[in-house]
Design an enzyme around this catalytic site. Structure first.
Site, PDB file in Angstrom:
ATOM      1  N   ASP A  65       0.854  -1.200   0.000  1.00 58.46           N
ATOM      2  CA  ASP A  65       0.000   0.000   0.000  1.00 58.46           C
ATOM      3  C   ASP A  65       0.880   1.236   0.000  1.00 58.46           C
ATOM      4  OD1 ASP A  65      -2.159   1.718   0.084  1.00 58.46           O
ATOM      5  OD2 ASP A  65      -2.444   1.535   2.249  1.00 58.46           O
ATOM      6  N   HIS A 108      -3.471   1.245  11.912  1.00 50.31           N
ATOM      7  CA  HIS A 108      -3.303  -0.152  11.531  1.00 50.31           C
ATOM      8  C   HIS A 108      -1.819  -0.456  11.348  1.00 50.31           C
ATOM      9  CE1 HIS A 108      -3.848   1.913   7.493  1.00 50.31           C
ATOM     10  NE2 HIS A 108      -2.639   1.378   7.379  1.00 50.31           N
ATOM     11  N   GLN A 173      -3.909  -4.965   6.191  1.00 49.45           N
ATOM     12  CA  GLN A 173      -3.651  -3.907   7.164  1.00 49.45           C
ATOM     13  C   GLN A 173      -4.611  -4.048   8.352  1.00 49.45           C
ATOM     14  OE1 GLN A 173      -4.290  -0.802   4.269  1.00 49.45           O
ATOM     15  NE2 GLN A 173      -2.129  -0.285   4.188  1.00 49.45           N
ATOM     16  N   ASP A 175      -6.396  -3.592  11.793  1.00 49.35           N
ATOM     17  CA  ASP A 175      -6.538  -2.413  12.653  1.00 49.35           C
ATOM     18  C   ASP A 175      -5.983  -2.668  14.049  1.00 49.35           C
ATOM     19  OD1 ASP A 175      -7.890  -1.270  10.554  1.00 49.35           O
ATOM     20  OD2 ASP A 175      -9.531  -0.516  11.787  1.00 49.35           O
ATOM     21  N   ARG A 203       1.712  14.455  10.202  1.00 52.49           N
ATOM     22  CA  ARG A 203       0.429  14.453   9.503  1.00 52.49           C
ATOM     23  C   ARG A 203      -0.238  13.144   9.933  1.00 52.49           C
ATOM     24  NH1 ARG A 203      -1.694  10.500   5.778  1.00 52.49           N
ATOM     25  NH2 ARG A 203      -3.360  11.487   4.571  1.00 52.49           N
ATOM     26  N   ASP A 205      -2.655  10.233   9.836  1.00 57.29           N
ATOM     27  CA  ASP A 205      -3.419   9.550   8.799  1.00 57.29           C
ATOM     28  C   ASP A 205      -4.780   9.106   9.328  1.00 57.29           C
ATOM     29  OD1 ASP A 205      -3.454   8.265   6.099  1.00 57.29           O
ATOM     30  OD2 ASP A 205      -3.573   6.418   7.275  1.00 57.29           O
ATOM     31  N   LEU A 210      -8.705   6.233  13.285  1.00 62.90           N
ATOM     32  CA  LEU A 210      -7.837   6.028  14.448  1.00 62.90           C
ATOM     33  C   LEU A 210      -8.633   6.071  15.743  1.00 62.90           C
ATOM     34  CD1 LEU A 210      -5.041   5.866  15.849  1.00 62.90           C
ATOM     35  CD2 LEU A 210      -4.914   8.357  15.653  1.00 62.90           C
ATOM     36  N   GLU A 248      -5.822  14.366   8.905  1.00 61.96           N
ATOM     37  CA  GLU A 248      -6.651  13.999   7.755  1.00 61.96           C
ATOM     38  C   GLU A 248      -8.037  13.646   8.281  1.00 61.96           C
ATOM     39  OE1 GLU A 248      -6.673  10.879   3.965  1.00 61.96           O
ATOM     40  OE2 GLU A 248      -5.865  10.238   5.894  1.00 61.96           O
ATOM     41  N   HIS A 315      -1.958  13.136  -2.447  1.00 60.74           N
ATOM     42  CA  HIS A 315      -1.409  11.876  -2.932  1.00 60.74           C
ATOM     43  C   HIS A 315      -2.473  10.804  -3.161  1.00 60.74           C
ATOM     44  CE1 HIS A 315      -1.738  11.710   1.404  1.00 60.74           C
ATOM     45  NE2 HIS A 315      -1.679  10.406   1.363  1.00 60.74           N
ATOM     46  N   ASP A 316      -3.712  11.086  -2.803  1.00 61.50           N
ATOM     47  CA  ASP A 316      -4.800  10.136  -3.015  1.00 61.50           C
ATOM     48  C   ASP A 316      -5.621  10.547  -4.230  1.00 61.50           C
ATOM     49  OD1 ASP A 316      -4.077   8.622  -0.783  1.00 61.50           O
ATOM     50  OD2 ASP A 316      -5.316   9.825   0.567  1.00 61.50           O
TER      51      ASP A 316
END
Length: 557
Positions: A65, A108, A173, A175, A203, A205, A210, A248, A315-316
């Site tokens: 990923d 994760h 991934q 959690d 930053r 994520d 989370l 984010e 970046h997404d």
């Protein structure tokens, strides 16, 4: 204002630049960038005007990923370099006045992480409780899947463990259970480690994921997850008083405001403005800024020392999930009509230049808007030279292609249209397949030089980042105009979303002989009429930043 006032809250008027070390600069030609390569380009970032470098994950990874599946939160991926290389980079950046933050991806781990490998081997493992397990998946296991092209459930059965584990993202991934006290302690240690090494923050994520404890055992008895975010912020402040948490949080405005914390801002320091970004593209599609204007009128005020993070692309995929179905289809039709340009049914895997038909006038207008809007501008690498995407690359990686330092294949360019190299350009158009740093540096009209100018003027204009914003109605449907006021200074920014020129009457507070407007982007000075207005012509996709000058003012422009 005194510049020293900004030192402790540097993020309020920072220029953030996000990059992936792996794709930024390859020194040995093996197809993988390195930390040492980035170090060699640190002066480029300083020259551009970057004040905060955001590093995408550089940790050891199973590489399923793009680095977000981490196998060691304390390590550096061997392909990119060593801890020594990273410390050298931090030293070089600090010497040039650039702070460095990094992705904090702790919702994760990779399924190859030693914690998970131990957890799946035995129910008595210390790490078993660090993840979220169930004997049977819940009835709603298919709801809320983030990547519907790859997954159809949030729960995955593990043969070795004999149970299902929760994964909000890819199945590789799993959690972490953030409600587990030992997990919380470990996250604190991870933050402390990287702060000690020299980072100026993180930053964070996928913050809502989370803090999501709904899958945890006895979730109903858990304390408010925002209390944990307050604990993280408090720890960060104790260890490094000027460190930042940039979150984010892709939620509606009311929910996002909660992640700043209370009125004093005791949780996230900054939150990305996803709503404003999505409304921007809807407004661009319509060549009418009404939707963007309404978004800014509805956006909550950040805490005094907090800030909104403003961005055009990241970046997404360009997510459009907060638009209505009809609005999303409008943006698709305008900027990504082909199915291969779209992703997950909610976004576009394109960069800005190709979406805007490579029209340099329009691209420059958008970045002028970015740097003038209230908030901290965040750039994704390559935006400053107008890089395009490569649709031949799968998924989100279409916009994560190598930085284009020089022309030609060896320069690392990528394009959605390989034939563009052979097609003649028309006036006002450029080809993202041909753009590169080397050529743009010598072109005074290049996008690179334009963005350098915007950054310089933005840093010289505290009203934009510190001031209060007032939307101005100029009677032209295609024009977005706003005034930023701070202390005794005022700056008016005007942007034409249309390809048709327009004449506008700009109101200026105050009347009298000698009142002027200084155009910060051209150096021109405009006299204000005695009635306190200015007649101004905006060309197609035109933009201007106008500082109000009173007779007693002595500004250099």
């Amino acid at each position: 204002m005194r510049l020293t006032e900004t030192a402790d809250v540097w993020w309020k008027n920072a220029v953030v630049y996000c990059l992936d070390i792996e794709t930024f600069f390859d020194t040995d030609g093996d197809g993988c960038g390195e930390i040492r390569g980035l170090s060699q380009r640190i002066d480029y970032l300083a020259e551009l005007g970057v004040t905060c470098l955001w590093l995408m994950p550089f940790y050891p990874t199973a590489d399923r990923d793009d680095g977000y599946d981490i196998t060691d939160f304390y390590g550096v991926d061997h392909r990119l370099g060593t801890h020594g290389d990273l410390v050298e980079l931090l030293t070089l950046a600090q010497d040039r006045g650039i702070r460095v933050i990094a992705d904090l991806v702790v919702n994760h781990t990779s399924d190859q992480h030693p914690w998970f490998r131990s957890a799946r081997e035995s129910r008595s493992s210390k790490y078993r409780g660090w993840y979220v397990w169930r004997d049977e998946p819940p009835a709603d296991q298919h709801e809320g899947v983030v990547f519907p092209d790859k997954e159809n459930s949030l729960w995955q059965y593990d043969e070795a463990a004999g149970q299902y584990y929760l994964h909000q993202f890819y199945k590789q991934q799993p959690d972490l259970d953030v409600a587990h006290p030992e997990v919380r302690e470990e996250i604190i240690r991870i933050i402390g480690f990287w702060l000690q090494l020299g980072l100026s923050g993180f930053r964070v994520d996928a913050v809502p994921f989370l803090l999501d404890t709904k899958g945890a055992p006895d979730a109903a008895d858990l304390p408010d997850p925002h209390d944990y975010l307050r604990d993280l912020r408090a720890f960060l402040s104790r260890r490094h008083g000027q460190a930042v948490l940039l979150g984010e949080v892709n939620l509606d405005y009311a929910q996002t405001r909660q992640f700043f914390g209370d009125e004093d801002g005791d949780e996230l320091t900054m939150c990305f403005d996803f709503i404003g970004m999505q409304k921007l593209f809807l407004s661009l599609a319509r060549q009418d800024p009404t939707e963007l204007i309404e978004a800014f009128q509805q956006r909550p005020v950040a805490p005094e020392e907090g800030q909104w993070g403003m961005f055009v692309r990241n970046h997404d995929e360009l997510t459009l999930d907060k638009l209505t179905d009809d609005e999303r289809q409008e943006v698709f039709a305008a900027f990504g009509p082909e199915e291969d340009m779209q992703l997950y049914g909610r976004g576009l895997r394109r960069r800005l230049p190709t979406m805007l038909g490579n029209d340099l006038r329009r691209i420059k207008m958008v970045y002028s808007l970015l740097f003038s809007l209230p908030g901290t501008p965040v750039l994704f690498y390559g935006e400053e030279i107008g890089m395009g995407e490569n649709l031949a690359v799968e998924g989100r990686n279409a916009v994560r292609t190598p930085m284009q330092w020089t022309g030609g294949v060896n320069g690392g360019f990528s394009t959605a249209d390989p034939d563009a190299l052979c097609r003649p350009m028309v006036d006002g158009e450029f080809s993202p397949s041909q753009v590169n740093v080397a050529d743009q540096r010598h072109d005074p009209d290049s996008l690179l030089n334009w963005i350098q100018l915007l950054i310089r003027r933005y840093r010289e204009t505290p009203e934009l980042s510190w001031g209060s914003c007032t939307i101005l109605k100029l009677g032209a449907p295609s024009v977005f105009a706003h005034r930023s006021d701070y202390e005794n200074g005022s700056v008016i920014a005007v942007h034409n979303f249309s390809g048709t020129p327009v004449d506008v009457t700009i109101p200026v507070e105050g009347t009298g002989v000698g009142l002027q407007l200084a155009d910060l982007l051209t150096g021109r000075t405009i006299a204000v009429d005695l009635d306190g207005t200015v007649q101004h012509h905006l060309p197609a996709y035109g933009a201007c930043w106008l500082r109000v000058l009173r007779p007693e003012d002595r500004y250099l422009v």
